[in-house]
Design a protein around this motif. Structure first.
Motif, PDB file in Angstrom:
ATOM      1  N   SER A   1     -83.406 -70.351  20.891  1.00 33.61           N
ATOM      2  CA  SER A   1     -82.465 -69.818  19.856  1.00 33.61           C
ATOM      3  C   SER A   1     -82.306 -70.756  18.332  1.00 33.61           C
ATOM      4  O   SER A   1     -81.952 -72.353  18.383  1.00 33.61           O
ATOM      5  CB  SER A   1     -80.557 -69.616  20.111  1.00 33.61           C
ATOM      6  OG  SER A   1     -81.160 -68.704  20.658  1.00 33.61           O
ATOM      7  N   LEU A   2     -82.148 -70.125  17.684  1.00 31.50           N
ATOM      8  CA  LEU A   2     -82.129 -70.682  16.326  1.00 31.50           C
ATOM      9  C   LEU A   2     -80.582 -71.190  15.460  1.00 31.50           C
ATOM     10  O   LEU A   2     -79.744 -70.081  15.690  1.00 31.50           O
ATOM     11  CB  LEU A   2     -82.655 -70.344  15.252  1.00 31.50           C
ATOM     12  CG  LEU A   2     -84.150 -70.376  15.197  1.00 31.50           C
ATOM     13  CD1 LEU A   2     -84.868 -70.031  13.830  1.00 31.50           C
ATOM     14  CD2 LEU A   2     -85.039 -71.718  15.268  1.00 31.50           C
ATOM     15  N   SER A   3     -80.053 -72.065  15.296  1.00 33.46           N
ATOM     16  CA  SER A   3     -78.357 -72.274  14.566  1.00 33.46           C
ATOM     17  C   SER A   3     -77.983 -72.448  13.279  1.00 33.46           C
ATOM     18  O   SER A   3     -79.072 -73.200  12.810  1.00 33.46           O
ATOM     19  CB  SER A   3     -78.049 -73.374  15.544  1.00 33.46           C
ATOM     20  OG  SER A   3     -76.422 -73.638  16.120  1.00 33.46           O
ATOM     21  N   ILE A   4     -76.881 -71.466  13.448  1.00 32.85           N
ATOM     22  CA  ILE A   4     -76.611 -71.828  11.825  1.00 32.85           C
ATOM     23  C   ILE A   4     -75.219 -72.042  11.762  1.00 32.85           C
ATOM     24  O   ILE A   4     -74.029 -71.519  12.166  1.00 32.85           O
ATOM     25  CB  ILE A   4     -77.044 -70.237  11.178  1.00 32.85           C
ATOM     26  CG1 ILE A   4     -78.626 -70.090  10.778  1.00 32.85           C
ATOM     27  CG2 ILE A   4     -76.701 -70.293   9.322  1.00 32.85           C
ATOM     28  CD1 ILE A   4     -79.236 -69.423   9.760  1.00 32.85           C
ATOM     29  N   ASN A   5     -75.514 -73.599  10.730  1.00 34.51           N
ATOM     30  CA  ASN A   5     -73.599 -73.518  10.159  1.00 34.51           C
ATOM     31  C   ASN A   5     -73.682 -73.296   9.035  1.00 34.51           C
ATOM     32  O   ASN A   5     -73.847 -73.334   8.218  1.00 34.51           O
ATOM     33  CB  ASN A   5     -74.152 -75.507  10.759  1.00 34.51           C
ATOM     34  CG  ASN A   5     -73.973 -75.665  11.582  1.00 34.51           C
ATOM     35  OD1 ASN A   5     -74.510 -74.808  12.927  1.00 34.51           O
ATOM     36  ND2 ASN A   5     -73.877 -77.422  12.117  1.00 34.51           N
ATOM     37  N   ALA A   6     -72.631 -72.385   9.370  1.00 34.27           N
ATOM     38  CA  ALA A   6     -71.994 -71.222   8.356  1.00 34.27           C
ATOM     39  C   ALA A   6     -70.994 -72.525   7.524  1.00 34.27           C
ATOM     40  O   ALA A   6     -69.973 -73.121   8.447  1.00 34.27           O
ATOM     41  CB  ALA A   6     -71.343 -70.677   8.743  1.00 34.27           C
ATOM     42  N   LYS A   7     -70.772 -72.616   6.614  1.00 29.59           N
ATOM     43  CA  LYS A   7     -69.759 -73.835   6.106  1.00 29.59           C
ATOM     44  C   LYS A   7     -68.296 -72.605   5.782  1.00 29.59           C
ATOM     45  O   LYS A   7     -67.581 -73.220   6.250  1.00 29.59           O
ATOM     46  CB  LYS A   7     -70.078 -73.860   4.029  1.00 29.59           C
ATOM     47  CG  LYS A   7     -69.456 -72.527   3.739  1.00 29.59           C
ATOM     48  CD  LYS A   7     -70.478 -72.739   2.063  1.00 29.59           C
ATOM     49  CE  LYS A   7     -70.062 -71.153   1.379  1.00 29.59           C
ATOM     50  NZ  LYS A   7     -70.459 -70.802   0.179  1.00 29.59           N
ATOM     51  N   ASP A   8     -68.564 -71.221   5.657  1.00 30.20           N
ATOM     52  CA  ASP A   8     -66.994 -71.077   6.431  1.00 30.20           C
ATOM     53  C   ASP A   8     -66.832 -69.660   7.216  1.00 30.20           C
ATOM     54  O   ASP A   8     -67.925 -68.576   7.196  1.00 30.20           O
ATOM     55  CB  ASP A   8     -65.889 -70.762   4.845  1.00 30.20           C
ATOM     56  CG  ASP A   8     -66.832 -70.291   4.287  1.00 30.20           C
ATOM     57  OD1 ASP A   8     -68.031 -68.582   4.075  1.00 30.20           O
ATOM     58  OD2 ASP A   8     -66.495 -70.460   2.568  1.00 30.20           O
ATOM     59  N   GLU A   9     -66.011 -68.935   7.117  1.00 32.53           N
ATOM     60  CA  GLU A   9     -65.786 -67.576   8.013  1.00 32.53           C
ATOM     61  C   GLU A   9     -66.753 -66.145   7.371  1.00 32.53           C
ATOM     62  O   GLU A   9     -67.432 -65.676   8.346  1.00 32.53           O
ATOM     63  CB  GLU A   9     -64.188 -67.517   8.496  1.00 32.53           C
ATOM     64  CG  GLU A   9     -63.545 -68.634   9.532  1.00 32.53           C
ATOM     65  CD  GLU A   9     -62.992 -69.439   9.190  1.00 32.53           C
ATOM     66  OE1 GLU A   9     -63.312 -70.345   7.685  1.00 32.53           O
ATOM     67  OE2 GLU A   9     -61.794 -70.064   9.982  1.00 32.53           O
ATOM     68  N   ALA A  10     -66.524 -66.612   6.241  1.00 32.72           N
ATOM     69  CA  ALA A  10     -66.615 -65.233   5.118  1.00 32.72           C
ATOM     70  C   ALA A  10     -67.754 -65.756   5.279  1.00 32.72           C
ATOM     71  O   ALA A  10     -68.747 -64.604   5.588  1.00 32.72           O
ATOM     72  CB  ALA A  10     -66.639 -65.380   4.414  1.00 32.72           C
ATOM     73  N   GLU A  11     -69.165 -66.892   5.121  1.00 30.92           N
ATOM     74  CA  GLU A  11     -70.414 -66.917   5.138  1.00 30.92           C
ATOM     75  C   GLU A  11     -71.099 -66.783   6.816  1.00 30.92           C
ATOM     76  O   GLU A  11     -71.953 -65.978   6.163  1.00 30.92           O
ATOM     77  CB  GLU A  11     -70.479 -68.635   4.318  1.00 30.92           C
ATOM     78  CG  GLU A  11     -72.603 -68.622   5.196  1.00 30.92           C
ATOM     79  CD  GLU A  11     -72.660 -69.557   4.633  1.00 30.92           C
ATOM     80  OE1 GLU A  11     -73.625 -69.837   3.702  1.00 30.92           O
ATOM     81  OE2 GLU A  11     -72.076 -70.607   5.115  1.00 30.92           O
ATOM     82  N   ALA A  12     -69.965 -67.061   7.467  1.00 31.15           N
ATOM     83  CA  ALA A  12     -70.873 -66.542   9.100  1.00 31.15           C
ATOM     84  C   ALA A  12     -70.436 -64.944   9.555  1.00 31.15           C
ATOM     85  O   ALA A  12     -71.353 -64.395   9.626  1.00 31.15           O
ATOM     86  CB  ALA A  12     -69.602 -67.351   9.692  1.00 31.15           C
ATOM     87  N   ASP A  13     -69.460 -63.890   8.743  1.00 36.02           N
ATOM     88  CA  ASP A  13     -69.688 -62.730   9.032  1.00 36.02           C
ATOM     89  C   ASP A  13     -70.369 -62.257   8.064  1.00 36.02           C
ATOM     90  O   ASP A  13     -70.876 -61.490   8.920  1.00 36.02           O
ATOM     91  CB  ASP A  13     -68.368 -62.613   8.707  1.00 36.02           C
ATOM     92  CG  ASP A  13     -67.343 -62.600   9.326  1.00 36.02           C
ATOM     93  OD1 ASP A  13     -67.294 -63.204  10.354  1.00 36.02           O
ATOM     94  OD2 ASP A  13     -65.789 -62.820   8.119  1.00 36.02           O
ATOM     95  N   ARG A  14     -70.749 -63.090   7.186  1.00 37.65           N
ATOM     96  CA  ARG A  14     -72.359 -62.007   6.346  1.00 37.65           C
ATOM     97  C   ARG A  14     -73.709 -61.908   7.024  1.00 37.65           C
ATOM     98  O   ARG A  14     -74.496 -61.384   7.387  1.00 37.65           O
ATOM     99  CB  ARG A  14     -72.678 -62.550   4.822  1.00 37.65           C
ATOM    100  CG  ARG A  14     -73.554 -62.212   3.832  1.00 37.65           C
ATOM    101  CD  ARG A  14     -73.492 -62.825   2.932  1.00 37.65           C
ATOM    102  NE  ARG A  14     -73.829 -64.217   3.267  1.00 37.65           N
ATOM    103  CZ  ARG A  14     -75.087 -65.073   3.423  1.00 37.65           C
ATOM    104  NH1 ARG A  14     -76.298 -63.768   3.197  1.00 37.65           N
ATOM    105  NH2 ARG A  14     -75.485 -65.712   3.205  1.00 37.65           N
ATOM    106  N   VAL A  15     -73.142 -63.761   7.689  1.00 31.12           N
ATOM    107  CA  VAL A  15     -74.977 -64.373   7.713  1.00 31.12           C
ATOM    108  C   VAL A  15     -75.072 -63.364   9.029  1.00 31.12           C
ATOM    109  O   VAL A  15     -75.825 -62.725   9.833  1.00 31.12           O
ATOM    110  CB  VAL A  15     -75.296 -65.678   8.165  1.00 31.12           C
ATOM    111  CG1 VAL A  15     -76.044 -66.061   9.129  1.00 31.12           C
ATOM    112  CG2 VAL A  15     -74.790 -66.285   6.370  1.00 31.12           C
ATOM    113  N   PHE A  16     -73.870 -63.104  10.164  1.00 32.36           N
ATOM    114  CA  PHE A  16     -73.904 -62.724  11.521  1.00 32.36           C
ATOM    115  C   PHE A  16     -74.681 -61.070  11.035  1.00 32.36           C
ATOM    116  O   PHE A  16     -75.323 -60.780  12.014  1.00 32.36           O
ATOM    117  CB  PHE A  16     -72.789 -62.776  12.728  1.00 32.36           C
ATOM    118  CG  PHE A  16     -73.000 -62.795  13.654  1.00 32.36           C
ATOM    119  CD1 PHE A  16     -73.474 -63.129  15.332  1.00 32.36           C
ATOM    120  CD2 PHE A  16     -72.232 -60.565  13.969  1.00 32.36           C
ATOM    121  CE1 PHE A  16     -73.263 -62.858  15.936  1.00 32.36           C
ATOM    122  CE2 PHE A  16     -72.887 -60.998  14.979  1.00 32.36           C
ATOM    123  CZ  PHE A  16     -72.836 -62.058  16.392  1.00 32.36           C
TER     124      PHE A  16
END
Length: 136
Positions: A82-97
């Motif tokens: 898998s490729l891993s993405i480190n999001a800067k915050d919860e909002a970015e994680a929600d959007r990227v996911f």
């Protein structure tokens, strides 16, 4: 550091466009088979592959990922990584996911874990596995 090289078997340009939209990826280099200074060996790619992507490099969160159509035959299988993405915050994680999951399959819903503020796993529409994380 190893650089991931994804082979999309004929769907590379579609994947590049998807990652630009979903992740803000920047395509730094792209060469089509017809642009190569040397033609591919006979039988390596099917006829009509001139516009397929021989090689490309894109940046996702500053990290290089390379991609190609490869031999442009069949359906790619992205298994065992898998490729891993480190999001800067919860909002970015929600959007990227959500963006990666569009047309894909959620493998582990995005949520709080003992090791992360947010973590989830999703396979995108091409079958590439992604882990999205917001570290503690």
């Amino acid at each position: 550091m190893p650089t991931p090289y994804l082979v999309f078997n004929g769907r590379c340009e579609e994947a590049l466009d998807f990652y630009k939209k979903a992740l803000g990826a920047k395509v730094e280099m792209m060469m089509r088979f017809k642009e190569s200074p040397e033609p591919p060996p006979p039988g390596m790619v099917p006829p009509g592959s001139d516009n397929k992507i021989m090689h490309s490099c894109l940046r996702i969160n500053g990290e290089a990922v390379m991609a190609s159509d490869g031999c442009a035959q069949g359906t790619p299988k992205f298994e065992g990584f898998s490729l891993s993405i480190n999001a800067k915050d919860e909002a970015e994680a929600d959007r990227v996911f959500a963006a990666l999951g569009e047309g894909g399959k959620v493998q582990m819903p995005l949520g709080k874990t003992f090791f992360a503020k947010r973590f989830g796993m999703v396979a995108d529409r091409f079958g590439v596995g992604w882990m999205v994380i917001v570290e503690q």
